[in-house]
Write an enzyme that holds these catalytic residues in place. Structure first.
Site, PDB file in Angstrom:
ATOM      1  N   ILE A  20       1.974 -25.891   4.143  1.00  0.00           N
ATOM      2  CA  ILE A  20       1.291 -24.591   4.178  1.00  0.00           C
ATOM      3  C   ILE A  20      -0.213 -24.801   4.037  1.00  0.00           C
ATOM      4  CG2 ILE A  20       1.113 -22.309   3.106  1.00  0.00           C
ATOM      5  CD1 ILE A  20       4.001 -22.635   2.166  1.00  0.00           C
ATOM      6  N   LEU A  41      -2.015 -36.767  -1.288  1.00  0.00           N
ATOM      7  CA  LEU A  41      -1.136 -37.316  -0.227  1.00  0.00           C
ATOM      8  C   LEU A  41       0.233 -37.735  -0.773  1.00  0.00           C
ATOM      9  CD1 LEU A  41      -3.724 -39.473   1.788  1.00  0.00           C
ATOM     10  CD2 LEU A  41      -3.152 -37.033   2.066  1.00  0.00           C
ATOM     11  N   PHE A 125      -2.683 -24.865  -3.835  1.00  0.00           N
ATOM     12  CA  PHE A 125      -1.343 -25.169  -3.328  1.00  0.00           C
ATOM     13  C   PHE A 125      -0.693 -26.323  -4.089  1.00  0.00           C
ATOM     14  CE2 PHE A 125      -1.071 -22.601   0.402  1.00  0.00           C
ATOM     15  CZ  PHE A 125      -2.308 -22.558   1.016  1.00  0.00           C
ATOM     16  N   LYS A 129       7.509 -29.139  -5.238  1.00  0.00           N
ATOM     17  CA  LYS A 129       8.200 -27.926  -4.763  1.00  0.00           C
ATOM     18  C   LYS A 129       9.676 -28.153  -4.426  1.00  0.00           C
ATOM     19  CE  LYS A 129       7.287 -28.438   0.150  1.00  0.00           C
ATOM     20  NZ  LYS A 129       6.997 -27.727   1.398  1.00  0.00           N
ATOM     21  N   SER A 169       5.959 -18.132  -5.331  1.00  0.00           N
ATOM     22  CA  SER A 169       7.194 -18.301  -4.561  1.00  0.00           C
ATOM     23  C   SER A 169       8.174 -17.171  -4.814  1.00  0.00           C
ATOM     24  CB  SER A 169       7.854 -19.629  -4.957  1.00  0.00           C
ATOM     25  OG  SER A 169       9.203 -19.646  -4.554  1.00  0.00           O
ATOM     26  N   TYR A 214      11.767 -25.490 -11.013  1.00  0.00           N
ATOM     27  CA  TYR A 214      10.717 -25.180 -10.022  1.00  0.00           C
ATOM     28  C   TYR A 214      10.363 -23.690 -10.085  1.00  0.00           C
ATOM     29  CZ  TYR A 214       8.649 -23.790  -5.643  1.00  0.00           C
ATOM     30  OH  TYR A 214       7.830 -23.207  -4.712  1.00  0.00           O
ATOM     31  N   LYS A 218       6.758 -21.649 -11.400  1.00  0.00           N
ATOM     32  CA  LYS A 218       5.994 -20.635 -10.663  1.00  0.00           C
ATOM     33  C   LYS A 218       5.884 -19.347 -11.489  1.00  0.00           C
ATOM     34  CE  LYS A 218       4.982 -22.927  -6.939  1.00  0.00           C
ATOM     35  NZ  LYS A 218       3.577 -23.307  -6.677  1.00  0.00           N
TER      36      LYS A 218
END
Ligand code: WQD
Length: 425
Positions: A20, A41, A125, A129, A169, A214, A218
């Protein structure tokens, strides 16, 4: 290109080369924003940076050919680093606007208060995830996604950077998602909810029914950011964007979902079946209360998601007159929006779309439900449409075509970096 008065400012994007993140970085450049990308990365490839630059240059070239050249080409600066690294401070200092005294001479608190930055907004971001990985390694998720956020936001505050978009999310809706009707932001942690009689009522809509670490990371991040906004509503501009199921990729075929980790989401898994990397798709459950028995989700094109971030950056919250004063300040300080298509699509319908795009069958096997799954999770997009002027435009069929176009050009997960690099040099 409409000037938005940000030509000399930068947007800092953490995780800006991810799935994204890379599509959002490209959209920001196309809309004239300068972008600083920070990415370690850990789940993407450096070659995305050159592909983004190439696509942005192509866009500006086409504008020039249409006799509407861009006065100042937006810049993309990439820094390979973890967003929690101590180098982040050095980076923020590099973009800090000194008022005469050198940065480290600004010891006086009052001087620090006046410190300004070339960074006019941040899109965060960078986070782990994977639902399944968060179940087996929760501490890594709480450390990176939650503890990291606290340190990062504290640093942004020190540099007087208070306009933050947080990558949230739909998983924070948890068991509320099974209501078989579109989900409203106020159903979970919407501070302050203009429809609730008091903030406390909104705060009580807790985290019950969240199915994994996860999702909890969030939820906790949104709660932390909400509490921060409430503590100083005149200072903070925090926007949480709750993604439903991002799918597809840029139609050029140069940007796509190319994780380093094995995918578990439906679109990339079907992609692996289409490329022969997997023999067949396991359909998790055919006994859901839906038309074809398979679970329904809200799949939204990743370019629509990217456009949602630009819309959130470029709109100051429209606050109704009735909420001037403290409540109005709070509503400007903390906003949540669903980014989904607003439409439900079943697993079998997705399989059919991807099979049509690839013009080949997708072998499936019927298995039991996956732990933690819900049968129905679809967004209400009304708030984003009303307040951000954002409307999802791309179809499921377009998402399927774009994904197949990417796969054909790159093979699975873009791991042909050398080929990519030659493609854009
Ligand atoms: C979609 C549907 C599966 C794989 C995920 C994660 C999280 C979040 C949203 C960011 C479900 C079915 C899948 C397969 C299948 N993203 N499926 N066989 O579970 O809705 O949520 O995306 O926050 O990443 O929570 O997405 O793509 O995993 O599954 O039948 O091999 O496809 O059961 O109904 P999900 P998904």
């Amino acid at each position: 290109l409409e000037g938005h008065g940000q030509e000399d400012k930068f947007i800092l994007v953490t995780g800006g080369l991810g799935y994204i993140g890379s599509h959002t970085t490209l959209e920001l450049l196309k809309q004239g924003y300068n972008v600083i990308v920070v990415d370690n990365l850990s789940n993407c490839f450096a070659s995305a940076r050159w592909r983004i630059q190439h696509l942005a240059n192509q866009h500006f070239q086409s504008l020039a050919e249409q006799a509407c050249p861009v006065a100042k080409l937006p810049k993309l600066h990439f820094h390979k680093m973890d967003y929690q690294s101590s180098s982040m401070r050095l980076l923020l200092e590099q973009y800090s606007i000194r008022d005469g005294a050198s940065f480290d001479e600004q010891q006086d608190e009052a001087e620090k208060e006046t410190k300004q930055s070339q960074i006019s907004g941040v899109i965060h971001f960078a986070a782990y995830k994977s639902v399944s990985e968060s179940i087996t390694d929760p501490l890594a998720y709480y450390d990176n996604n939650v503890c990291g956020l606290v340190g990062f936001i504290r640093l942004l505050d020190e540099f007087n950077i208070h306009n933050v978009i947080f990558s949230s999310s739909a998983t924070i809706y948890g068991s509320k998602a099974n209501a078989s009707k579109p989900l409203l932001e106020d159903q979970v942690l919407h501070f302050p909810s203009s429809s609730s009689s008091s903030q406390n009522e909104a705060a009580e809509m807790g985290a019950e029914g969240l199915t994994c670490a996860y999702a909890r990371t969030k939820y906790f991040c949104e709660a932390i950011l909400a509490d921060l906004a409430i503590s100083a509503p005149q200072k903070w501009r925090i926007t949480c964007l709750r993604y439903f199921n991002p799918v597809g990729c840029d139609p050029s075929g140069l940007l796509g979902e190319s994780p380093r980790n094995t995918p578990t989401n439906l679109f990339p898994v079907v992609a692996e079946v289409l490329t022969g990397k997997r023999a067949k798709l396991s359909v998790f459950g055919t006994d859901w209360p839906t038309a074809d028995g398979t679970a329904i989700r809200d799949y939204v094109h990743v370019v629509d998601i990217a456009r949602g971030h630009v819309a959130a950056l470029s709109t100051t919250p429209a606050i109704s007159i009735s909420t001037v004063g403290e409540k109005g300040d709070l509503e400007r300080a903390f906003r949540t929006y669903n980014l989904g298509s607003g439409t439900g699509t079943s697993v079998l319908e997705i399989v059919e779309s991807l099979s049509q795009a690839a013009e080949r069958p997708v072998p499936v096997e019927w298995t039991g439900r996956r732990a933690g799954d819900v049968g129905f999770c679809v967004a209400s997009t009304a708030r984003a449409e009303r307040e951000l002027g954002w409307f999802p435009k791309e179809s499921i069929a377009q998402s399927a075509r774009d994904l197949w176009n990417y796969i054909r050009g790159h093979g699975q997960h873009g791991n042909k970096e050398k080929k990519d690099m030659s493609a854009v040099k």
